[in-house]
Design a protein around this motif. Structure first.
Motif, PDB file in Angstrom:
ATOM      1  N   UNK A  93      44.436  49.144  34.212  1.00 58.19           N
ATOM      2  CA  UNK A  93      43.573  49.759  35.223  1.00 58.19           C
ATOM      3  C   UNK A  93      42.818  48.638  35.951  1.00 58.19           C
ATOM      4  N   UNK A  94      43.116  48.494  37.237  1.00 58.08           N
ATOM      5  CA  UNK A  94      42.593  47.327  37.956  1.00 58.08           C
ATOM      6  C   UNK A  94      41.082  47.377  38.169  1.00 58.08           C
ATOM      7  N   UNK A  95      40.510  48.586  38.166  1.00 59.77           N
ATOM      8  CA  UNK A  95      39.061  48.678  38.416  1.00 59.77           C
ATOM      9  C   UNK A  95      38.253  48.611  37.121  1.00 59.77           C
ATOM     10  N   UNK A  96      38.953  48.494  35.989  1.00 61.67           N
ATOM     11  CA  UNK A  96      38.247  48.321  34.724  1.00 61.67           C
ATOM     12  C   UNK A  96      38.371  46.855  34.301  1.00 61.67           C
ATOM     13  N   UNK A  97      37.426  46.382  33.497  1.00 61.97           N
ATOM     14  CA  UNK A  97      37.513  45.001  33.029  1.00 61.97           C
ATOM     15  C   UNK A  97      38.613  44.900  31.970  1.00 61.97           C
ATOM     16  N   UNK A 100      37.459  46.509  28.801  1.00 62.43           N
ATOM     17  CA  UNK A 100      37.467  47.982  28.902  1.00 62.43           C
ATOM     18  C   UNK A 100      38.891  48.516  28.771  1.00 62.43           C
ATOM     19  N   UNK A 131      37.078  42.335  36.176  1.00 63.29           N
ATOM     20  CA  UNK A 131      38.003  43.442  36.452  1.00 63.29           C
ATOM     21  C   UNK A 131      39.434  42.906  36.545  1.00 63.29           C
TER      22      UNK A 131
ATOM     23  N   UNK B  13      35.914  58.642  33.100  1.00 61.51           N
ATOM     24  CA  UNK B  13      35.314  57.337  33.407  1.00 61.51           C
ATOM     25  C   UNK B  13      35.993  56.734  34.650  1.00 61.51           C
ATOM     26  N   UNK B  14      37.301  56.876  34.699  1.00 62.66           N
ATOM     27  CA  UNK B  14      38.040  56.301  35.827  1.00 62.66           C
ATOM     28  C   UNK B  14      37.775  57.075  37.126  1.00 62.66           C
ATOM     29  N   UNK B  17      34.871  55.139  38.246  1.00 60.34           N
ATOM     30  CA  UNK B  17      35.140  53.737  38.563  1.00 60.34           C
ATOM     31  C   UNK B  17      36.075  53.568  39.764  1.00 60.34           C
ATOM     32  N   UNK B  18      36.973  54.515  39.946  1.00 62.35           N
ATOM     33  CA  UNK B  18      37.876  54.446  41.095  1.00 62.35           C
ATOM     34  C   UNK B  18      37.289  55.164  42.303  1.00 62.35           C
ATOM     35  N   UNK B  73      49.812  50.748  39.503  1.00 62.20           N
ATOM     36  CA  UNK B  73      49.264  49.908  38.438  1.00 62.20           C
ATOM     37  C   UNK B  73      50.108  49.953  37.166  1.00 62.20           C
ATOM     38  N   UNK B  75      50.019  52.079  34.833  1.00 62.08           N
ATOM     39  CA  UNK B  75      49.245  52.508  33.663  1.00 62.08           C
ATOM     40  C   UNK B  75      49.812  53.770  33.000  1.00 62.08           C
TER      41      UNK B  75
END
Lengths: 288, 239
Positions: A93-97, A100, A131, B13-14, B17-18, B73, B75
């Motif tokens: 997930x690119x927006x998470x560190x 994370x 991130x 959470x995402x 964050x997104x 991504x 994921x």
């Protein structure tokens, strides 16, 4: 020491629903516990499909696959507790560190590795709060490897594991893979990087057009496809000259022995071939 | 904590964050500002349409954006090789989509109450939004999984809206006669519009309300089982 068989694949066939013909055409091989098994082949040969079948992403195959003696089709999602998968492309997930991301994925496993130790080893711990979207390609590749190792897997699947890494970081990853194998882990490596194959694989299989055309150890392949000769480079009249001598009875070859005694020899190489040359011979495809 | 709960926690959470939840909230704020400038009667008339647009169009749009971003991504593929089932991953994403729909309904309802003192059957609204949210999550997935990227998904969404959503909006503004409403109920958009309008106006047509609920529940189940789940697994495997 007798080892078990991690994967036993017999007469494997697979066809994508949209394809006219089988992508995998009657493949059989074993992956022994505690070995690094490399699957090599040109693009579109069926390497990725084979790996996707083994990690249960593709299920409608014909033939049989046993995982440590159990039918792979009978395994439920707890199978994923035991395997680690390192994809070639980044899967985070690119927006998470980075931390994370690792915490999210590790939260699904009963058994987990020391995240800090793994990230320190690949040089990412100090960037744990950055991130992933801000990571370089090499950092993402290293994080992929950490992700694959998070659950202390019994079998590790790696796809082009060092692709995009500088030599130093590639070395670190390869050392970690070798250590993992030495501790009893099994690795299924799919790659086109011949350096990785030479340095890591205990056995390799060549996949061409959905079939396995050769399975052997790197050493045996080199002997099989190499020339049984010694090539000598020596200086003569100020120029470099070379000569090749057959290995048979080389200790009695007067010309060779005379050259050694002359003191003009600059290099001596056995006629073993490179993995790259073997790849081209076996698959008929040039490496890019 | 079970895998499903962890997946849902991660998904929520995402959403933040997104910036998917903040974007959804920003849309609601636009509606709230609108309520400040219109009368109570107008607000009561327009509120169902705003909630309907959020449930029937915005949730599909946001789900499509999220799906294509995650596809980019990689994921989803990573989640497919961890303990848990593809069904759980789909359920998680459906819950996230329903959260967006509910968030919009709750915020709009609160704004109506605090600005104009309008109250209505909140339980019915939440039930209908939940059902419609699930059905539109299935539609969103079906469109996303059939599109190469977000741009082509937008094209499919436009076609879907032209066929199903716009006629319902025209009905809302009396451009389409009321006698054709049973025909319009074939549209998931209109079934949703009808249910939400009923909850806010308090004017329930029992037959049509039950038919709308059943239709959306069955549609969601059929789409998830035959159109979404198999393709979701296939897409994840192909990457």
């Amino acid at each position: 020491m007798e080892t078990g068989v991690a994967f036993s694949v017999k007469d494997l066939y697979f066809k994508y629903p949209t394809s006219r013909e089988d992508t995998i055409k009657g493949v059989s091989f074993d992956v022994h516990e505690g070995e690094i098994f490399g699957l090599l082949g040109p693009s579109g040969a069926g390497k990725s499909t084979t790996q996707k079948i083994l990690i249960k992403l593709l299920e409608d195959y014909r033939g049989s696959i046993e995982y440590f003696g159990k039918d792979l089709k009978s395994m439920d999602s707890s199978f994923y507790e035991e395997i680690g998968v390192g994809f070639e492309v980044p899967v985070h997930f690119s927006k998470l560190t980075a931390l994370e991301n690792m915490r999210f994925f590790s939260g699904f496993y009963r058994k987990t590795a020391d995240m800090q130790e793994l990230m320190e080893r690949v040089g990412l711990w100090e960037y744990r709060d950055v991130k992933v979207g801000e990571y370089s390609k090499g950092m993402k590749v290293r994080l992929n490897f950490v992700r694959a190792m998070l659950n202390k897997p019994r079998v590790l699947f790696l796809d082009e594991v060092t692709n995009g890494l500088d030599p130093k970081n590639a070395r670190i990853i390869k050392d970690m893979i070798a250590e993992y194998r030495d501790k009893g882990g099994t690795v299924f490596l799919s790659t086109h990087l011949m350096n990785d194959v030479e340095q890591l694989c205990d056995r390799i299989a060549f996949c061409v057009d959905g079939r396995l055309v050769e399975i052997s150890t790197p050493r045996d392949l080199k002997l099989k496809y190499g020339k049984r000769e010694v090539r000598v480079e020596y200086r003569e009249d100020g120029n470099i000259a070379s000569a090749a001598f057959p290995l048979e009875d080389i200790g009695y070859n007067d010309e060779f022995l005379g050259l050694l005694r002359s003191g003009k020899v600059e290099t001596i190489h056995s006629g073993e071939t490179t993995m790259e040359e073997i790849f081209i011979i076996v698959t008929g495809v040039e490496l890019k | 904590m079970s895998s499903l709960k962890k997946l849902i926690a991660g998904e929520l959470k995402r959403l933040v964050r997104y910036k998917i939840l903040p974007v959804s909230l920003a849309t609601v704020i636009i509606w709230i500002v609108l309520f400040l400038f219109i009368s109570e009667r107008e607000a009561r008339e327009i509120a169902p349409l705003l909630i309907f647009v959020d449930v029937a169009a915005m949730s599909i749009l946001l789900l499509g954006a999220s799906h294509h971003l995650e596809k980019q991504e990689g994921t989803i593929r990573s989640m497919m090789v961890m303990p848990g089932s593809p069904g759980q991953i789909l359920a998680t994403k459906t819950v996230a989509s329903m959260v967006l729909a509910l968030e919009s309904a709750v915020a709009t309802s609160a704004a109506l109450f605090f600005i104009h003192g309008v109250t209505f059957n909140y339980a019915a609204l939440l039930l209908f939004v939940t059902i419609a949210g699930a059905a539109h999550a299935a539609i969103g997935f079906a469109l996303s999984l059939r599109s190469r990227d977000f741009t082509s998904m937008l094209g499919l969404l436009m076609a879907y809206m032209f066929l199903f959503t716009i006629p319902s909006i025209l009905f809302h503004f009396d451009v389409i006669y009321a006698k054709y409403e049973w025909l319009l109920m074939v549209s998931p958009s209109h079934a949703t519009n009808h249910l939400i309008t009923s909850a806010v106006s308090g004017n329930f047509k029992i037959g049509m309300t039950i038919a709308g609920c059943l239709y959306l529940v069955i549609l969601a189940a059929v789409l998830f089982k035959f159109a979404v789940y198999p393709r979701f697994k296939d897409n994840a495997a192909r990457g």
